[in-house]
Design an enzyme around this catalytic site. Structure first.
Site, PDB file in Angstrom:
ATOM      1  N   HIS A 228       1.131  -0.825   0.005  1.00  0.00           N
ATOM      2  CA  HIS A 228      -0.327  -0.092  -0.028  1.00  0.00           C
ATOM      3  C   HIS A 228       0.548   0.995  -0.015  1.00  0.00           C
ATOM      4  CE1 HIS A 228      -3.293   2.070   0.369  1.00  0.00           C
ATOM      5  NE2 HIS A 228      -2.937   3.238   0.873  1.00  0.00           N
ATOM      6  N   TYR A 232       2.028   5.634  -2.273  1.00  0.00           N
ATOM      7  CA  TYR A 232       1.820   7.040  -2.170  1.00  0.00           C
ATOM      8  C   TYR A 232       3.578   7.207  -2.537  1.00  0.00           C
ATOM      9  CZ  TYR A 232      -2.038   6.720  -0.189  1.00  0.00           C
ATOM     10  OH  TYR A 232      -4.124   6.558   0.658  1.00  0.00           O
ATOM     11  N   HIS A 379     -10.303   1.184 -10.137  1.00  0.00           N
ATOM     12  CA  HIS A 379      -9.951   2.147  -8.931  1.00  0.00           C
ATOM     13  C   HIS A 379      -8.565   2.470  -8.956  1.00  0.00           C
ATOM     14  CE1 HIS A 379      -8.649   4.173  -5.303  1.00  0.00           C
ATOM     15  NE2 HIS A 379      -7.841   2.876  -4.851  1.00  0.00           N
ATOM     16  N   PHE A 380      -7.586   0.782  -9.496  1.00  0.00           N
ATOM     17  CA  PHE A 380      -5.924   1.299  -9.137  1.00  0.00           C
ATOM     18  C   PHE A 380      -5.253   2.131 -10.469  1.00  0.00           C
ATOM     19  CE2 PHE A 380      -4.686  -2.357  -7.461  1.00  0.00           C
ATOM     20  CZ  PHE A 380      -4.894  -2.451  -5.644  1.00  0.00           C
TER      21      PHE A 380
END
Length: 591
Positions: A228, A232, A379-380
């Site tokens: 995850h 970022y 979403h990705f």
């Protein structure tokens, strides 16, 4: 600063240019595999057998999510540190060394992936997540290790520049671009500890035959310790461009330097303790630990909302400096015909939509409905596929003249390219999200089950497939235009009429930011404490229940000759104990 980047830092410009070209090569190959997947899943045209689909899917994920994004990142971060500190790197040979290590790591990782198209047993069609008991060739894992080590050394390079600058300017605040680079790098150092442990302690020894088995749930959790926050790591250079470049191109200044620093500090301390929200369907992890992960994830909304406020306020300031008036009329005064601005602004708009779908992913109960569906793929594609990729392509039109000394080949083509990408991704991601609500699975070459028909409340599955295929075609055309501009610019002659190497000034500068924001040791310590709080008990529980090296299982080398039904049956049969691990595998891997 009155010169272009290549005039101010000629040696560093060569490295940045090489990093960008490496990124673009990965984008070209990964993009080609993207349209192949799109046409295969929708059934419009099939270039290959379904068994080969997983090799294509692995290459698509690794090349775009890791290689394309991170090569571009190291180029941008090298530009940011040298420009904002106004000093060259400490040793250009060291800079070339970490770049070379990243290239070698990429090549070694790619060899077994592409071997999946052959009859060779050197294969690694294990997807981007490389979950055990799917086993790749040792070269795959070794290449990943070298690539990550290369990024670690890149971070050392940036820190060396800052430390040297700090010795000469002990009383000055860290320039904002360098601050963003350093906080992002610290987050990356913490996050990659998980995947490094998974590979070096378990997966690589297992693939070499040094250990007989691994604990699938443990290695999977260590992957998401990294999996995850890597999102970022892709996003933060895009955020940097929105903060330091978008306001200037808009015609104004960054609204708040202190708010920008707060955002990057929040990403540093909150990004890593969230990975378990990717494992809501894993029964081997207690619900309480998942709730903690959900809470941590919801806190990540704050830096994104602060970014939306700061960037939009900066754009409004620029628009009003250009003569814009009214509550919304100022939007018309923005430079929409500039491909750099238009691409970044559209990427930011799409990221707002990604935030809404991300909130669904983050919530435990709602996540159960969409976790293993096409929703997540949609979403990705909004996050890394648009917010990141479209920003990177847009800023390329500014960076290429800076690192080559040559004018952009065609601004009109560039503008058309970024708009086309936005439209194509709108079609594709919309259909993917809607398909996910129907339960259409992800990670499979054959999304339609025998004897079962998906029924849409609005439209039809055929309409969704048409949207996905249309979106994929538009995205492919957009990539063709992008590479035409890159090649055309590279072949141009040198120009003396190029913009200066500058970034946005601020309305509220670093002097308005509390000194504590620059205390990187403090924020790193807090980040580590939060990671220990979020992960120590789940990891201990997993090891206690399944063992450090897990239940006895037979490795499953993945190569082209395996039929899908055999592959899944073997995956289930090899796990001889710990039924929760079997369920956990079935929850995430769709064949």
């Amino acid at each position: 600063m009155t010169n272009t980047y290549i005039e101010s830092f000629p040696a560093e410009a060569k490295v940045v240019r090489a990093a960008f070209y490496s990124s673009f090569l990965a984008l070209a190959i990964g993009g080609l595999f993207g349209i192949i997947q799109t046409l295969h899943r929708t059934g419009y045209y099939r270039f290959m057998d379904s068994a080969d689909y997983y090799t294509v899917l692995t290459a698509h994920g690794v090349l775009l999510a890791i290689t394309f994004t991170i090569f571009f990142l190291v180029g941008v971060f090298t530009w940011a540190t040298t420009t904002s500190l106004d000093r060259p790197v400490e040793d250009i040979r060291f800079t070339w060394a970490w770049y070379g290590l990243m290239v070698v790591g990429t090549v070694l990782t790619a060899i077994p992936i592409f071997a999946g198209f052959t009859d060779s047993e050197m294969s690694a069609s294990v997807l981007f997540t490389f979950y055990a008991p799917l086993q790749g060739h040792p070269l795959f894992y070794f290449g990943l290790v070298l690539f990550v080590v290369g990024t670690w050394l890149a971070g050392v390079d940036w820190f060396r520049s800052w430390w040297a600058w700090k010795q000469e300017h002990p009383d000055k605040r860290i320039p904002l671009p360098t601050f963003m680079v350093l906080t992002t790098t610290l987050m990356w150092y913490i996050a990659t500890l998980g995947v490094a442990a998974a590979i070096l302690l378990f997966l690589l020894p297992w693939s070499l035959g040094l250990v007989e088995s691994v604990n699938p749930l443990l290695t999977r959790t260590l992957f998401w310790f990294f999996g995850h926050p890597v999102v970022y790591f892709w996003l933060m250079p895009a955020y940097m461009m929105w903060y330091v470049m978008l306001p200037k191109i808009s015609g104004g200044k960054l609204f708040s330097d202190p708010l920008a620093r707060v955002v990057f500090v929040l990403f540093l301390i909150l990004s890593v303790p969230t990975g378990i929200h990717h494992q809501y369907l894993d029964p081997g992890i207690a619900e309480g630990f998942k709730f903690i992960a959900m809470t941590n994830t919801m806190f990540l909304l704050l830096p994104s909302l602060l970014t939306a406020f700061t960037v939009v306020a900066s754009m409004e300031h620029g628009a009003r400096q250009r003569g814009g008036t009214g509550y919304l009329g100022w939007l018309k005064a923005l430079p929409w015909r500039d491909p750099v601005f238009a691409g970044m602004a559209l990427a930011g708009l799409m990221f707002a939509a990604a935030g809404f779908s991300g909130m669904i992913n983050a919530g435990m109960n709602i996540n159960y409905l969409v976790h293993n569906t096409f929703w997540v793929v949609g979403h990705f594609h909004l996050t890394v596929g648009t917010a990141v990729a479209l920003t990177f392509m847009a800023v390329t039109y500014w960076f290429l003249p800076q690192v080559t000394g040559k004018a952009l080949w065609n601004r009109s083509v560039a503008l058309g390219q970024v708009v086309l990408w936005f439209v194509g991704m709108t079609f594709m991601s919309n259909a993917m999200h809607r398909g996910g609500l129907l339960g259409i699975p992800r990670r499979t070459a054959e999304p339609q089950y025998d004897g079962f028909e998906f029924e849409a409340a609005v439209g039809s599955v055929g309409e969704l497939d048409a949207q996905i295929a249309l979106g994929g075609a538009l995205l492919t055309l957009s990539l063709v235009l992008f590479f035409a501009n890159v090649v055309g610019t590279a072949l141009n002659s040198r120009s003396d009429d190029l913009p200066a190497n500058e970034y946005a000034d601020t309305l509220s500068g670093p002097s308005d930011a509390p000194l504590v924001l620059d205390n990187l040791k403090l924020w790193t310590a807090i980040a580590i404490v939060l990671v220990i709080f979020a992960y120590s008990f789940p990891l201990l529980s997993i090891i206690e229940r399944g063992g450090l090296f897990g239940p006895e299982l037979t490795e499953l080398p993945v190569h082209i000759g395996l039929g899908l039904e055999y592959l899944w049956a073997t995956t289930i049969s090899t796990v001889t104990t710990a039924s929760e691990t079997v369920v956990a595998l079935g929850a995430e891997v769709n064949w």
